[in-house]
Design an enzyme around this catalytic site. Structure first.
Site, PDB file in Angstrom:
ATOM      1  N   ARG A   1      20.350  25.339  -8.190  1.00 24.70           N
ATOM      2  CA  ARG A   1      20.728  23.840  -8.414  1.00 24.70           C
ATOM      3  C   ARG A   1      19.359  23.057  -8.141  1.00 24.70           C
ATOM      4  O   ARG A   1      19.373  21.897  -8.555  1.00 24.70           O
ATOM      5  CB  ARG A   1      21.701  23.448  -7.786  1.00 24.70           C
ATOM      6  CG  ARG A   1      22.897  24.123  -7.760  1.00 24.70           C
ATOM      7  CD  ARG A   1      24.172  23.899  -6.819  1.00 24.70           C
ATOM      8  NE  ARG A   1      23.905  24.584  -5.532  1.00 24.70           N
ATOM      9  CZ  ARG A   1      24.230  24.257  -4.520  1.00 24.70           C
ATOM     10  NH1 ARG A   1      25.485  23.427  -4.559  1.00 24.70           N
ATOM     11  NH2 ARG A   1      23.931  24.765  -3.245  1.00 24.70           N
TER      12      ARG A   1
ATOM     13  N   GLN B   1      19.690  -0.746  10.294  1.00 24.19           N
ATOM     14  CA  GLN B   1      19.176  -1.396   9.022  1.00 24.19           C
ATOM     15  C   GLN B   1      18.458  -0.564   8.080  1.00 24.19           C
ATOM     16  O   GLN B   1      17.571   0.274   8.538  1.00 24.19           O
ATOM     17  CB  GLN B   1      18.495  -2.765   9.445  1.00 24.19           C
ATOM     18  CG  GLN B   1      18.118  -3.732   8.110  1.00 24.19           C
ATOM     19  CD  GLN B   1      17.518  -4.881   8.777  1.00 24.19           C
ATOM     20  OE1 GLN B   1      18.053  -5.607   9.349  1.00 24.19           O
ATOM     21  NE2 GLN B   1      16.286  -5.311   8.110  1.00 24.19           N
TER      22      GLN B   1
ATOM     23  N   ARG C   1       0.720  -3.769   1.320  1.00 22.89           N
ATOM     24  CA  ARG C   1       1.416  -4.477   2.186  1.00 22.89           C
ATOM     25  C   ARG C   1       1.195  -4.264   3.735  1.00 22.89           C
ATOM     26  O   ARG C   1       1.305  -2.989   4.115  1.00 22.89           O
ATOM     27  CB  ARG C   1       3.142  -4.040   1.955  1.00 22.89           C
ATOM     28  CG  ARG C   1       3.518  -4.725   0.813  1.00 22.89           C
ATOM     29  CD  ARG C   1       4.987  -4.086   0.548  1.00 22.89           C
ATOM     30  NE  ARG C   1       5.571  -4.501  -0.867  1.00 22.89           N
ATOM     31  CZ  ARG C   1       6.325  -5.518  -1.154  1.00 22.89           C
ATOM     32  NH1 ARG C   1       6.951  -6.325  -0.151  1.00 22.89           N
ATOM     33  NH2 ARG C   1       6.854  -5.640  -2.326  1.00 22.89           N
TER      34      ARG C   1
ATOM     35  N   HIS D   1       1.956  -5.145   9.347  1.00 19.80           N
ATOM     36  CA  HIS D   1       3.100  -5.702  10.065  1.00 19.80           C
ATOM     37  C   HIS D   1       3.626  -5.002  11.311  1.00 19.80           C
ATOM     38  O   HIS D   1       3.415  -3.944  11.349  1.00 19.80           O
ATOM     39  CB  HIS D   1       4.283  -5.703   9.120  1.00 19.80           C
ATOM     40  CG  HIS D   1       3.880  -6.306   7.883  1.00 19.80           C
ATOM     41  ND1 HIS D   1       4.590  -5.974   6.541  1.00 19.80           N
ATOM     42  CD2 HIS D   1       3.083  -7.332   7.558  1.00 19.80           C
ATOM     43  CE1 HIS D   1       3.862  -6.725   5.597  1.00 19.80           C
ATOM     44  NE2 HIS D   1       3.150  -7.580   6.094  1.00 19.80           N
TER      45      HIS D   1
ATOM     46  N   LYS E   1      10.617   2.226  13.352  1.00 18.13           N
ATOM     47  CA  LYS E   1      10.831   2.470  11.911  1.00 18.13           C
ATOM     48  C   LYS E   1      10.699   3.798  11.417  1.00 18.13           C
ATOM     49  O   LYS E   1       9.719   4.559  12.054  1.00 18.13           O
ATOM     50  CB  LYS E   1      10.014   1.501  11.289  1.00 18.13           C
ATOM     51  CG  LYS E   1      10.042   0.034  11.420  1.00 18.13           C
ATOM     52  CD  LYS E   1       8.979  -0.510  10.537  1.00 18.13           C
ATOM     53  CE  LYS E   1       8.890  -2.121  10.814  1.00 18.13           C
ATOM     54  NZ  LYS E   1       7.990  -2.571  10.165  1.00 18.13           N
TER      55      LYS E   1
ATOM     56  N   HIS F   1       2.134  -1.431  10.990  1.00 16.86           N
ATOM     57  CA  HIS F   1       2.245  -0.564   9.794  1.00 16.86           C
ATOM     58  C   HIS F   1       2.078  -1.225   8.630  1.00 16.86           C
ATOM     59  O   HIS F   1       2.394  -2.555   8.425  1.00 16.86           O
ATOM     60  CB  HIS F   1       3.724  -0.238   9.819  1.00 16.86           C
ATOM     61  CG  HIS F   1       4.252   0.345   8.659  1.00 16.86           C
ATOM     62  ND1 HIS F   1       4.935  -0.066   7.402  1.00 16.86           N
ATOM     63  CD2 HIS F   1       4.189   1.738   7.935  1.00 16.86           C
ATOM     64  CE1 HIS F   1       5.247   0.667   6.288  1.00 16.86           C
ATOM     65  NE2 HIS F   1       4.590   1.734   6.830  1.00 16.86           N
TER      66      HIS F   1
ATOM     67  N   TYR G   1      12.755   1.982   4.253  1.00 19.65           N
ATOM     68  CA  TYR G   1      12.646   1.803   5.639  1.00 19.65           C
ATOM     69  C   TYR G   1      13.988   1.917   6.450  1.00 19.65           C
ATOM     70  O   TYR G   1      14.800   1.314   5.955  1.00 19.65           O
ATOM     71  CB  TYR G   1      12.245   0.095   5.957  1.00 19.65           C
ATOM     72  CG  TYR G   1      10.907  -0.197   5.390  1.00 19.65           C
ATOM     73  CD1 TYR G   1       9.727  -0.280   6.436  1.00 19.65           C
ATOM     74  CD2 TYR G   1      10.552  -0.526   4.117  1.00 19.65           C
ATOM     75  CE1 TYR G   1       8.583  -0.678   5.976  1.00 19.65           C
ATOM     76  CE2 TYR G   1       9.308  -0.733   3.691  1.00 19.65           C
ATOM     77  CZ  TYR G   1       8.251  -1.045   4.841  1.00 19.65           C
ATOM     78  OH  TYR G   1       7.266  -1.422   4.103  1.00 19.65           O
TER      79      TYR G   1
ATOM     80  N   ASP H   1       0.047 -12.005   3.996  1.00 17.96           N
ATOM     81  CA  ASP H   1      -0.762 -10.895   4.705  1.00 17.96           C
ATOM     82  C   ASP H   1      -2.266 -11.411   4.514  1.00 17.96           C
ATOM     83  O   ASP H   1      -3.086 -10.645   5.459  1.00 17.96           O
ATOM     84  CB  ASP H   1      -0.611  -9.574   3.774  1.00 17.96           C
ATOM     85  CG  ASP H   1       0.919  -9.004   4.203  1.00 17.96           C
ATOM     86  OD1 ASP H   1       1.472  -9.479   4.913  1.00 17.96           O
ATOM     87  OD2 ASP H   1       1.320  -8.204   3.252  1.00 17.96           O
TER      88      ASP H   1
END
Length: 176
Positions: free
Chosen positions: A23, A46, A59, A62, A72, A119, A132, A168
């Site tokens: 499968r 979250q 991105r 952060h 995270k 990150h 995330y 950024d």
């Protein structure tokens, strides 16, 4: 799952170990008990998704600060990204050092990013999607960032930067 330490203490690559049959395959990508056995945060409050329409999009970098600093678990679910971590913990052996890894929909690898580590990533394909899992709800007032090309960080991006948010671009250089 297989946990692979990175040069940044407390940060791990998390590899699924697929069980294949006719499968396709089945693989565990998260287990609270396996994370806890390594002393890692395993309960995530979250989840968020980042869709990046164009190759070259950056991105980051952060991070968040106490009392709402975040751990995270990041995985690329579509396309491919060049994911970068930078250790911002002054007492760490890898302070201001970076680590980068390719996260792709094919390799299904995730990065576990502890508190105190910035990150960011660059989309290596059009339509790159990133999932995330975050250990606490987002608090905007705790969000911080570093400029993506800060010379103190010595981060190399593999492609020309084609898209980046004004926020950024405006982050300051790192000062201890």
């Amino acid at each position: 799952m297989r946990f692979e330490e990175t040069p940044i203490p407390g940060a791990y690559r998390v590899w699924p170990e697929p069980l294949s049959d006719d499968r396709g395959f089945f693989a565990r990508t998260h287990c609270v008990e396996e994370f806890a056995a390594l002393g890692l945060v395993g309960a995530f409050a979250q989840s968020s998704v980042s869709f990046n329409a164009r190759r070259g999009t950056v991105r980051g970098m952060h991070f968040s600060v106490a009392p709402h600093a975040e751990t995270k678990l990041v995985r690329c679910t579509g396309g491919a990204i060049h994911d970068v971590l930078v250790d911002l913990r002054p007492d760490s052996a890898s302070y201001l050092k970076s680590f980068a890894a390719a996260l792709t929909q094919e390799n299904r690898c995730a990065l576990y990013i502890p508190v105190g580590v910035a990150h960011g990533f660059q989309a290596l394909t059009d339509a790159a999607e990133v999932l995330y899992m975050i250990d606490r709800p987002y608090v905007a007032g705790s969000a911080r960032g570093l400029r993506w090309n800060d010379p103190a960080l010595d981060v190399t991006w593999p492609e020309p930067v084609t898209v980046i948010a004004e926020r950024d671009l405006a982050y300051p250089d790192w000062t201890a």
